[in-house]
Write an enzyme that holds these catalytic residues in place. Structure first.
Site, short mmCIF file in Angstrom:
data_model
loop_
_atom_site.label_atom_id
_atom_site.label_comp_id
_atom_site.label_asym_id
_atom_site.label_seq_id
_atom_site.Cartn_x
_atom_site.Cartn_y
_atom_site.Cartn_z
NE ARG A 558 -3.65 0.01 0.33
CZ ARG A 558 -4.77 0.10 -0.39
NH1 ARG A 558 -5.21 -0.94 -1.06
NH2 ARG A 558 -5.44 1.22 -0.42
CB VAL A 559 0.97 4.41 -1.84
CG1 VAL A 559 1.54 3.88 -3.13
CG2 VAL A 559 -0.51 4.67 -1.95
CG ASP A 560 -2.04 3.30 2.90
OD1 ASP A 560 -1.53 2.28 2.40
OD2 ASP A 560 -3.27 3.50 2.97
CG ASP A 561 1.73 -0.26 4.51
OD1 ASP A 561 1.21 -1.32 4.12
OD2 ASP A 561 1.39 0.33 5.55
CB VAL A 562 5.50 4.53 0.76
CG1 VAL A 562 6.75 5.29 0.43
CG2 VAL A 562 5.17 3.55 -0.35
#
Ligand code: 6R9
Length: 690
Positions: A558-562
């Site tokens: 997820r890009v929120d996990d970047v």
């Protein structure tokens, strides 16, 4: 022609002087692999018997699906039963661009069909009546049951009649009818898919709530979709524990009544292996025992014919903010898409025995336990229990017992070291699978013989989007490879510009596909805002992805996990992969924490291989492994030794909880009730300072 150009750009690299990606190279018989390319070729015998036997065949089919989606999907849809055919002039219509008005996706509009009829009646008419539809394996050893397609249809019919007659005639005339919602809160009993199929048969909209959700979550969903009935069971055995589901439903119903939504009927299956009637709390004007009612009804039932765009189900999924989103899928496109993806991604053959470890409470259990396999006439194994009960060999015992040939699971469930002779194709879903886990799955479980379908998709997509087709082309450990037919994945930068060739960025989809969700229930605006506004013109997946020089896709989470460390974008999955490649590391989960100097720091939870003990030396060597594989900037600031990681029952690591632990916000852990092992959290907190 735009589409066509895209296909060309997918197969030829703009830079790189005429270099062609391996699918073409394979066709041309060129030498492929440079040293760092870890290509795994499928064996000839497998490819020869596969539905898609070569890269060339894939490219042919893929190109047609992109250049002529109407023709491609019409041909496939024609193999299903339609009471009335769709409008030939308009097989699909789509607007994916918010700048051109409301987002709207329609497939096979005007077509009239029924997915339950296609999954059961049609297969029976084709001669599969006595074939096993379900092998059910109970939580406790020695408990099991079987249903043939004929028997399954009878059960489904009895149940639909219950829904029609019982509710309409006896219970305040509220009758469940076409378009009404029904909430199903059941564990993996056969009654779960039976209830789903029964709803589909009468055109009711099922909303399955995973039976690990708390009463608050359940009532939130009840209040949102206002179902005509709730279907549950009194209790379930999970491992050695008994969970009293009826109590959870009771409090959810109190809670939803307080919020203005009362339910007239709570149909309860008596799960005798877990709890008796006598000890089940009962509300006489509302609660009904399944066994008392359902079996009294005839075993045939007329089908309610529905429009291709009539809703089939709602499934709630969590977003990064706010209340859960009710993802809405419709009938016709979803039917065609789940059936087709199942057939190709698992190379399904009529003799296969298929087992997917997912629970029907998740999208995987909708598309690839229930609808996709049954539409193909496949025999499906349903497992009620936990994969590690009574011990960690349970999964492999089940594979042996039923001679499972197609095994589909989540990376976090690859628990033990066995290889099983019956296996033919392995599937993986839910999280990026790191190359070392991939290799283990391939070499050990599959005995270097079974292709792996690492299927990338989402609740929202209905079915597989990027996935290998077994036997079609060489695989790379950790890559989901190429798009399924009819899917145009693109990678965009922060500004929403499409980037080509070797690149990484945000994964979007450029066109509609039949299985796409059509809206968020009751909130079309949120649908547009979440998925179509971030990068106008495209569906935004929320995932990061890179495409390598050979055109293979690598999902990075997820890009929120970047994590952004001193301006370097680092995917948590990349760091995890580097950690796990260390021979003494079993599992890793990485989150970002605030860092005075770097903006964000990297915090890694690490579990060790059995028998290995944590030491300062090991800490250093783990960090070294990340420095080596990614670079010094990606070295974890902190290694947190973990006896286990908090996971949902579907096998996803709950990074939300890990972030809170990492940042010391121990009072803000939030809802931990959906964890498979809630005690893991306490152990992690206790080990924070070691
Ligand atoms: C089917 C399912 C969707 C999210 C998705 C992505 C992750 C799923 C994956 C994968 C890498 C794969 N995901 N499959 N990441 N490789 N093969 O899991 O649906 O519960 O909605 O989750 O799961 O991050 O965006 P859902």
């Amino acid at each position: 022609t735009n589409h066509l150009r895209h296909v060309e750009s997918l197969t030829t690299l703009p830079s790189g002087a005429g270099k062609i990606f391996p699918l073409n190279a394979v066709i041309l018989g060129e030498a492929l692999a440079s040293e760092e390319d870890d290509l795994i070729f499928s064996n000839k015998d497998f490819s020869n018997q596969a539905h898609v036997s070569s890269p060339q065949k894939y490219l042919e089919m893929y190109k047609r699906s992109i250049v002529d989606p109407a023709g491609f999907w019409s041909d496939i849809a024609s193999q299903f039963y339609w009471k009335q055919r769709w409008d030939e002039h308009c097989v699909y219509s789509e607007n994916l661009d918010v700048r051109n008005g409301d987002i709207k996706i329609q497939w096979f509009k005007g077509g009239v069909t029924n997915i339950c009829y296609n999954a059961l009646d049609m297969n029976i008419q084709a001669g599969l009546g006595d074939k096993t539809a379900f092998f059910w394996e109970g939580n406790d050893l020695g408990k099991g049951a079987t249903l043939t397609f004929n028997q399954l249809l009878s059960k489904v019919c009895q149940f639909t009649l219950f829904a029609h007659a019982q509710l309409a005639n006896y219970l305040k005339d509220i009758g469940v009818k076409k378009g009404d919602a029904v909430i199903i809160y059941l564990p993996m009993l056969m009654e779960l898919p039976i209830a789903m199929l029964a709803c589909a048969r009468i055109g009711a909209v099922h909303s399955v709530v995973f039976a690990g959700f708390s009463s608050e979550s359940l009532s939130q969903r009840i209040v949102d979709c206002k179902p005509k009935a709730v279907i549950t069971c009194n209790a379930v055995r999970r491992g050695s524990k008994v969970l009293n589901l009826k109590d959870i439903v009771d409090s959810a119903l109190v809670e939803s009544t307080n919020n203005g939504v009362s339910i007239d009927v709570c149909l309860t299956y008596e799960n005798q292996s877990a709890m008796t009637r006598e000890t089940t709390k009962w509300q006489i004007d509302r609660d009904v025992w399944w066994q008392d009612i359902v079996s009294k009804y005839p075993t045939t039932c007329e089908v309610e014919w529905v429009d291709a765009e009539d809703p089939l189900f709602l499934l709630y999924t969590s977003g990064s903010t706010g209340k859960p989103k009710g993802v809405l899928h419709t009938t016709g496109g979803y039917m065609i898409y789940t059936a087709t993806t199942f057939k190709y991604a698992f190379d399904y053959k009529p003799s296969d025995i298929y087992w997917c470890t997912a629970d029907c409470g998740w999208i995987t259990g909708h598309s690839y336990v229930t609808y996709g396999p049954l539409l193909n006439g496949s025999t499906v194994v349903l497992f009620e229990g936990a994969p590690n009960y009574p011990d960690s060999g349970r999964c492999w015992d089940i594979v042996d017992k039923y001679k499972v040939t197609l095994f589909y699971t989540a990376p976090t469930l690859f628990v033990n070291r066995y290889s099983r002779k019956s296996l033919r194709v392995l599937g993986s879903v839910g999280e990026p699978i790191n190359p070392s886990a991939w290799r283990w799955f391939y070499n050990v479980v599959g005995d270097s013989r079974c292709p792996i379908s690492d299927t990338w998709w989402q609740t929202e997509t209905g079915g597989f989007m990027i996935t290998p087709l077994p036997g079609a082309w060489p695989q790379k450990p950790g890559s989901a490879t190429f798009p399924f037919f009819g899917v145009l994945p693109i990678i965009v930068d922060e500004k929403g510009n499409e980037i080509e060739g070797e690149c990484s960025g945000y994964l979007c989809i450029k066109n509609s596909w039949p299985g796409a969700f059509r809206t968020l229930y009751g909130d079309h605006e949120r649908y547009e805002t979440t998925y179509f506004k971030p990068f106008p013109g495209y569906y935004f997946s929320g995932d990061g992805c890179s495409r390598d020089k050979d055109g293979y896709h690598w999902l990075t989470g997820r890009v929120d996990d970047v994590i952004n460390v001193s301006g370097h974008r680092i995917g948590t999955a990349e760091v995890e992969s580097a950690l796990v490649s260390h021979p003494q590391c079993a599992e890793a989960a990485v989150v970002g924490v605030e860092h005075e100097v770097k903006g964000q720091g990297i915090y890694a939870f690490v579990t060790l291989v059995g028998g290995v003990h944590y030491s300062e030396e090991l800490r250093k060597s783990l960090i070294l492994s990340v420095r080596k594989q990614i670079g010094a900037f990606a070295a974890p600031d902190r290694i947190h030794w973990a006896p286990g990681l908090p996971k949902t029952r579907s096998g996803k690591i709950m990074r939300r909880i890990l972030r809170k632990i990492a940042s010391g916000q121990l009072n803000e852990l939030g809802d931990t009730s959906t964890l498979a092992e809630p005690s893991v959290v306490d152990q992690l907190i206790a080990l924070r300072d070691t």
